[in-house]
Design a protein around this motif. Structure first.
Motif, PDB file in Angstrom:
ATOM      1  N   ALA A 134       0.815  -1.210   0.000  1.00  0.00           N
ATOM      2  CA  ALA A 134       0.000   0.000   0.000  1.00  0.00           C
ATOM      3  C   ALA A 134       0.847   1.259   0.000  1.00  0.00           C
ATOM      4  N   GLU A 135       2.104   1.161   0.500  1.00  0.00           N
ATOM      5  CA  GLU A 135       2.966   2.329   0.640  1.00  0.00           C
ATOM      6  C   GLU A 135       3.939   2.409  -0.549  1.00  0.00           C
ATOM      7  N   PRO A 136       3.833   3.431  -1.383  1.00  0.00           N
ATOM      8  CA  PRO A 136       4.770   3.554  -2.496  1.00  0.00           C
ATOM      9  C   PRO A 136       6.123   4.084  -2.042  1.00  0.00           C
ATOM     10  N   PHE A 137       7.141   3.827  -2.856  1.00  0.00           N
ATOM     11  CA  PHE A 137       8.447   4.452  -2.668  1.00  0.00           C
ATOM     12  C   PHE A 137       8.375   5.839  -3.302  1.00  0.00           C
ATOM     13  N   LEU A 138       8.879   6.865  -2.600  1.00  0.00           N
ATOM     14  CA  LEU A 138       8.707   8.246  -3.052  1.00  0.00           C
ATOM     15  C   LEU A 138      10.024   9.016  -3.044  1.00  0.00           C
ATOM     16  N   GLN A 139      10.194   9.890  -4.027  1.00  0.00           N
ATOM     17  CA  GLN A 139      11.246  10.900  -3.969  1.00  0.00           C
ATOM     18  C   GLN A 139      10.788  12.126  -4.749  1.00  0.00           C
ATOM     19  N   LEU A 140      11.113  13.294  -4.168  1.00  0.00           N
ATOM     20  CA  LEU A 140      10.740  14.573  -4.759  1.00  0.00           C
ATOM     21  C   LEU A 140      11.953  15.222  -5.405  1.00  0.00           C
ATOM     22  N   PHE A 141      11.739  15.817  -6.581  1.00  0.00           N
ATOM     23  CA  PHE A 141      12.786  16.515  -7.306  1.00  0.00           C
ATOM     24  C   PHE A 141      12.338  17.939  -7.616  1.00  0.00           C
ATOM     25  N   ALA A 142      13.290  18.875  -7.587  1.00  0.00           N
ATOM     26  CA  ALA A 142      13.033  20.250  -8.017  1.00  0.00           C
ATOM     27  C   ALA A 142      12.856  20.267  -9.538  1.00  0.00           C
TER      28      ALA A 142
ATOM     29  N   PRO B 205      14.568  10.003   0.024  1.00  0.00           N
ATOM     30  CA  PRO B 205      13.489   9.107  -0.400  1.00  0.00           C
ATOM     31  C   PRO B 205      12.715   8.588   0.807  1.00  0.00           C
ATOM     32  N   ALA B 206      11.480   8.185   0.561  1.00  0.00           N
ATOM     33  CA  ALA B 206      10.632   7.721   1.662  1.00  0.00           C
ATOM     34  C   ALA B 206       9.705   6.613   1.180  1.00  0.00           C
ATOM     35  N   MET B 207       9.197   5.862   2.147  1.00  0.00           N
ATOM     36  CA  MET B 207       8.135   4.882   1.903  1.00  0.00           C
ATOM     37  C   MET B 207       7.067   5.152   2.946  1.00  0.00           C
ATOM     38  N   LEU B 208       5.901   5.626   2.507  1.00  0.00           N
ATOM     39  CA  LEU B 208       4.915   6.147   3.443  1.00  0.00           C
ATOM     40  C   LEU B 208       3.528   5.560   3.224  1.00  0.00           C
ATOM     41  N   GLU B 209       2.777   5.500   4.312  1.00  0.00           N
ATOM     42  CA  GLU B 209       1.350   5.211   4.211  1.00  0.00           C
ATOM     43  C   GLU B 209       0.693   6.320   3.396  1.00  0.00           C
ATOM     44  N   PRO B 210      -0.288   6.002   2.550  1.00  0.00           N
ATOM     45  CA  PRO B 210      -0.935   7.035   1.739  1.00  0.00           C
ATOM     46  C   PRO B 210      -1.448   8.228   2.538  1.00  0.00           C
ATOM     47  N   THR B 211      -1.936   7.992   3.748  1.00  0.00           N
ATOM     48  CA  THR B 211      -2.488   9.085   4.544  1.00  0.00           C
ATOM     49  C   THR B 211      -1.409  10.058   5.033  1.00  0.00           C
ATOM     50  N   ALA B 212      -0.138   9.658   4.984  1.00  0.00           N
ATOM     51  CA  ALA B 212       0.950  10.519   5.452  1.00  0.00           C
ATOM     52  C   ALA B 212       1.642  11.273   4.318  1.00  0.00           C
ATOM     53  N   ILE B 213       1.261  10.992   3.086  1.00  0.00           N
ATOM     54  CA  ILE B 213       2.000  11.551   1.946  1.00  0.00           C
ATOM     55  C   ILE B 213       1.818  13.064   1.834  1.00  0.00           C
ATOM     56  N   ALA B 214       0.607  13.551   1.996  1.00  0.00           N
ATOM     57  CA  ALA B 214       0.357  14.991   1.832  1.00  0.00           C
ATOM     58  C   ALA B 214       1.161  15.803   2.842  1.00  0.00           C
ATOM     59  N   ALA B 215       1.185  15.384   4.097  1.00  0.00           N
ATOM     60  CA  ALA B 215       1.942  16.115   5.121  1.00  0.00           C
ATOM     61  C   ALA B 215       3.440  16.044   4.847  1.00  0.00           C
ATOM     62  N   TRP B 216       3.915  14.887   4.429  1.00  0.00           N
ATOM     63  CA  TRP B 216       5.343  14.740   4.072  1.00  0.00           C
ATOM     64  C   TRP B 216       5.723  15.681   2.937  1.00  0.00           C
ATOM     65  N   LEU B 217       4.856  15.745   1.945  1.00  0.00           N
ATOM     66  CA  LEU B 217       5.126  16.607   0.800  1.00  0.00           C
ATOM     67  C   LEU B 217       5.115  18.077   1.206  1.00  0.00           C
ATOM     68  N   ASP B 218       4.169  18.474   2.028  1.00  0.00           N
ATOM     69  CA  ASP B 218       4.118  19.861   2.498  1.00  0.00           C
ATOM     70  C   ASP B 218       5.370  20.214   3.293  1.00  0.00           C
ATOM     71  N   GLY B 219       5.896  19.255   4.044  1.00  0.00           N
ATOM     72  CA  GLY B 219       7.100  19.504   4.820  1.00  0.00           C
ATOM     73  C   GLY B 219       8.322  19.759   3.960  1.00  0.00           C
ATOM     74  N   LEU B 220       8.336  19.203   2.736  1.00  0.00           N
ATOM     75  CA  LEU B 220       9.453  19.423   1.821  1.00  0.00           C
ATOM     76  C   LEU B 220       9.331  20.745   1.063  1.00  0.00           C
TER      77      LEU B 220
END
Length: 233
Positions: free
Chosen positions: A131-139, A148-163
């Motif tokens: 259920a948890e995808p592997f994630l990485q954000l790029f400029a 990079p991160a592996m997160l529960e879907p419900t935590a993705i929005a907050a993680w993204l806002d933090g970056l």
């Protein structure tokens, strides 16, 4: 410089030959000479080596003529990514050719069309088969933002806002569909076209920029789903 690119990290199998020698009439920065690929979640072990041999045969290039081999190191499927790594190491050992690694995140992000990602931060989501995808954000210039991160879907929005990505966002990768619900309603968000699978041609191109001699090991964001056999009494 002739570079063989290999990928089996996710749900595909591909091999490509990249040549950045413009003396042969190539475009500045290099070009793909031959590329072959097939979508597959299993069975890459039987397909990859013959595919790589066919790529080199079509290009008229021997393994011994390669300057390096570039391979996707993950994250991705535990067995899949190790198939290309094992093949790369085998070819390298036989012909004394250096091997360099490229992450699945980098291969996917750098494989996006320039026009599609222009001015956008890129969020790459690789399917972990959980259920948890592997994630990485790029400029927008494809510089990584955060780890990079592996997160529960419900935590993705907050993680993204933090970056704090600036500007609009482009979501890419074979796990992008898992982000539709968590990021629903977010302004200036778009989903990339294509299948989101790493391309060996991109892996080979990125391999030209990598330092030779560094360890090339599998890149995991979680422990593999395997159990070691119990020791006998």
């Amino acid at each position: 410089m002739k570079i063989l690119g290999l990928d089996t990290a996710t749900s595909g199998c591909s091999a490509a030959l990249w040549d950045d020698d413009t003396r042969d009439g190539g475009a500045p920065g290099g070009r793909v000479i031959v590329r072959r690929s097939a979508p597959m979640a299993r069975g890459q072990a039987e397909v990859l080596a013959p595919m790589a041999q066919a790529v080199l045969a079509e290009a008229g290039v021997a393994f011994a003529a390669l300057d390096r081999i570039a391979v996707t190191v993950g994250p991705g499927a535990f067995t899949g990514l190790r198939i290309a790594l094992a093949a790369a190491r085998g070819f390298a050992l036989a012909h004394d050719t250096p091997v360099v690694g490229v992450t699945s995140f980098e291969a996917i992000a750098h494989g996006l069309p320039d026009a599609e990602r222009a001015g956008r931060a890129v969020l790459v989501a690789v399917d972990s088969r959980r259920a948890e995808p592997f994630l990485q954000l790029f400029a927008p210039d494809l510089t990584p933002i955060g780890d990079p991160a592996m997160l529960e879907p419900t935590a993705i929005a907050a993680w993204l806002d933090g970056l704090r990505p600036s500007g609009p966002l482009l979501v890419a990768g074979d796990g992008a569909g898992l982000l539709r619900a968590p990021l629903d309603g977010r302004a200036d968000l778009a989903h990339a076209s294509g299948d989101g699978i790493p391309d060996a041609a991109v892996v080979a191109r990125l391999g030209a920029t990598r330092a030779v001699g560094l360890p090339v090991d599998p890149f995991y964001l979680r422990p593999p789903d395997v159990s070691l056999p119990k020791a006998k009494a």
